[in-house]
Design an enzyme around this catalytic site. Structure first.
Site, PDB file in Angstrom:
ATOM      1  N   ARG A  26       0.836  -1.205   0.000  1.00 50.22           N
ATOM      2  CA  ARG A  26       0.000   0.000   0.000  1.00 50.22           C
ATOM      3  C   ARG A  26       0.873   1.259   0.000  1.00 50.22           C
ATOM      4  O   ARG A  26       0.559   2.250  -0.666  1.00 50.22           O
ATOM      5  CB  ARG A  26      -0.918  -0.015   1.217  1.00 50.22           C
TER       6      ARG A  26
ATOM      7  N   HIS B 221       0.648   4.328  -2.661  1.00 44.88           N
ATOM      8  CA  HIS B 221       0.426   5.705  -2.231  1.00 44.88           C
ATOM      9  C   HIS B 221       1.598   6.613  -2.606  1.00 44.88           C
ATOM     10  O   HIS B 221       1.414   7.820  -2.758  1.00 44.88           O
ATOM     11  CB  HIS B 221       0.163   5.751  -0.726  1.00 44.88           C
TER      12      HIS B 221
ATOM     13  N   ASN C 266      -3.265   8.982   4.346  1.00 44.38           N
ATOM     14  CA  ASN C 266      -2.060   8.368   4.903  1.00 44.38           C
ATOM     15  C   ASN C 266      -1.971   8.417   6.427  1.00 44.38           C
ATOM     16  O   ASN C 266      -1.405   7.522   7.057  1.00 44.38           O
ATOM     17  CB  ASN C 266      -0.816   9.040   4.323  1.00 44.38           C
TER      18      ASN C 266
ATOM     19  N   HIS D 236      -6.272  -5.732  -2.323  1.00 46.19           N
ATOM     20  CA  HIS D 236      -7.110  -5.798  -1.123  1.00 46.19           C
ATOM     21  C   HIS D 236      -7.447  -7.222  -0.720  1.00 46.19           C
ATOM     22  O   HIS D 236      -8.253  -7.440   0.178  1.00 46.19           O
ATOM     23  CB  HIS D 236      -8.390  -4.985  -1.333  1.00 46.19           C
TER      24      HIS D 236
END
Length: 321
Positions: A65, A69, A97, A196
């Site tokens: 992740r 990001h 975040n 996910h």
């Protein structure tokens, strides 16, 4: 975890050289960038990630992740790793975040080991790209060729992070647009959403879905409501994939078909829209998902890298030199 047979199916090598021209013309990312300068960098990253994932499987999802990001905000430049300074407010405390992205200490530890072996040579951006690949593979998912040669940003932008990262309440149209803005197709988006299949999420990110969405399995909603009340428990965690939360597999897509996507944005991929057919394919074909995911990760890793003389190779991932 995935069986040996599935692991074999999920191991793919990807070559997408035309996509990997760096921002500095004539200096594309390459597979052999560190062959002479730091030949053992990949083994160092792999060993450190194996230790981290063994200690806490969730950390694999967290590093994956973090890479996503990072790449979606001004490109794959390790800007997400920078602490705030007097001259800029960085990405760590942006809405998507803050109290959410984790694993900075893992990247710090890897960087320290790499610096001992190859001082001032390997960028934090490349370390993060390698760590994300290894995180997926260590959880039973595919592997892929990581193209290297990224350099590190000198600054970061909280406002850019707030503007460029899709949220858990995003519509399908928003997801397609935001991924498209980064050069990623709807198919890439649907494959990358399969990340996910591992990890956990805070109650605050899925509360609205389990109490207000219509396209949700009522038994699943009730289960999640037991630990995510309407007025408290924001930080309480739940697995994003309740079936196999620590295995990188295609169960995520089966969840969507039974209306058990944890986020509204997840369920949007199977809600009578353009991605329904692909979700069905991935749900029944783990090898197809693995191959598409690996290809999409290579494409994502090539979003606006700094190369050549741009940026720098940070000595400490949290601060510019």
């Amino acid at each position: 975890m995935a069986t040996a047979a599935v692991r074999c199916l999920l191991t793919v090598a990807v070559v997408l050289a035309p996509l990997l021209a760096g921002a500095d013309a004539g200096r594309p990312l390459s597979t052999g960038f560190y062959n002479k300068k730091c030949p053992n960098v990949q083994s160092i990253v792999r060993a450190a990630m194996a230790q981290a994932v063994t200690a806490e499987p969730r950390m694999g999802a967290s590093i994956l992740r973090m890479f996503f990001h990072d790449c979606f905000v001004n490109g794959c430049d390790a800007s997400i790793l920078l602490d705030d300074t007097a001259s800029f407010t960085g990405e760590k405390n942006a809405g998507p975040n803050a109290n959410s992205v984790r694993g900075y200490e893992v990247i710090d530890a890897i960087k320290t080991q790499v610096e001992v072996s190859c001082n001032a040579t390997v960028s934090c951006a490349d370390i993060l790209a390698l760590a994300a690949r290894d995180a997926v593979n260590l959880l039973g998912g595919p592997t892929w060729t990581v193209y290297l040669g990224r350099r590190d940003a000198l600054t970061a932008s909280q406002s850019a992070a707030n503007a460029n990262l899709p949220g858990p309440g995003s519509s399908l149209a928003t997801l397609i647009t935001m991924f498209g803005n980064k050069g990623l197709s709807p198919r890439d988006m649907t494959a990358l959403s399969g990340a996910h299949t591992v990890g956990q999420a805070r109650c605050s990110t899925f509360r609205d879905r389990i109490y207000n969405d219509a396209n949700i399995n009522t038994t699943f909603a009730s289960l999640r409501q037991q630990t995510c009340p309407q007025a408290s428990g924001d930080a309480t965690l739940a697995p994003i994939d309740a079936q196999t939360p620590e295995a990188f597999d295609n169960a995520y897509y089966r969840n969507l078909m039974s209306k058990q996507g944890l986020f509204h944005s997840d369920q949007e991929l199977f809600n009578g829209g353009s991605q329904d057919a692909l979700v069905k394919k991935y749900s029944g074909n783990a090898a197809m998902f693995a191959a598409d995911f690996a290809k999409a990760m290579v494409k994502m890793g090539a979003i606006s890298p700094l190369t050549g003389t741009q940026g720098e190779v940070r000595l400490n991932c949290r601060n510019a030199n």
